[in-house]
Design a protein around this motif. Structure first.
Motif, PDB file in Angstrom:
ATOM      1  N   CYS A   1      -5.359  -7.151  -4.762  1.00 14.24           N
ATOM      2  CA  CYS A   1      -5.607  -8.726  -4.200  1.00 14.24           C
ATOM      3  C   CYS A   1      -6.728  -8.803  -3.715  1.00 14.24           C
TER       4      CYS A   1
ATOM      5  N   CYS B   1      -9.013  -7.448  -0.855  1.00 12.91           N
ATOM      6  CA  CYS B   1      -8.356  -5.803  -1.239  1.00 12.91           C
ATOM      7  C   CYS B   1      -9.429  -5.492  -1.646  1.00 12.91           C
TER       8      CYS B   1
ATOM      9  N   HIS C   1      -2.978  -5.143   3.377  1.00 15.47           N
ATOM     10  CA  HIS C   1      -2.782  -6.246   2.309  1.00 15.47           C
ATOM     11  C   HIS C   1      -1.712  -6.541   2.997  1.00 15.47           C
TER      12      HIS C   1
END
Ligand SMILES: [Zn+2]
Length: 90
Positions: free
Chosen positions: A3, A6, A44
Motif C-alpha cells: 500500500c 507502506c 501494515h
C-alpha cells in the motif's frame, strides 16, 4: 501488493512529523487544511477492523497529541478527525 503508506515508510519519502515503532505521522504534499496530518500504524493493517486494539490505542494517542499541538500552533478553535475503512466509507 504494497500500500501507499507502506511505500512511504519503507522508502522514507514522506514529510514525517513523527516516526515511531508502532505509529507514525506525516504531512501530505497537498494538504486540505492548515495542520493536515495523516497518522498511521507503522506496520501494515488493511483497515480499522484488522488493526489490533493496542495499535489503535497508540494511534489515537498520537492523534490526540498532534491535535493539541496543531490547535495551539495554529490557534485553531477545533480539529477534524477522519478515519475511513473499506470501500463503502468514501
Ligand atoms: Zn501498508
Amino acid at each position: 501488493m504494497t500500500c501507499v503508506f507502506c511505500c512511504l515508510i519503507s522508502e522514507n519519502t514522506a514529510r514525517w512529523i513523527f516516526r515511531g515503532p508502532t505509529v507514525s505521522a506525516f504531512a501530505p504534499l497537498d494538504p486540505l487544511a492548515p495542520g493536515h496530518a495523516l497518522v498511521i500504524p507503522t506496520s501494515h493493517y488493511a483497515d480499522i477492523f484488522g488493526t489490533p486494539p493496542e495499535v489503535l490505542a497508540e494511534t489515537m494517542a498520537l492523534v490526540q497529541r498532534l491535535s493539541g499541538t496543531m490547535r495551539t500552533a495554529l490557534k485553531a478553535g477545533g480539529v477534524n478527525i477522519l478515519s475511513a475503512s473499506g470501500p463503502g466509507s468514501a
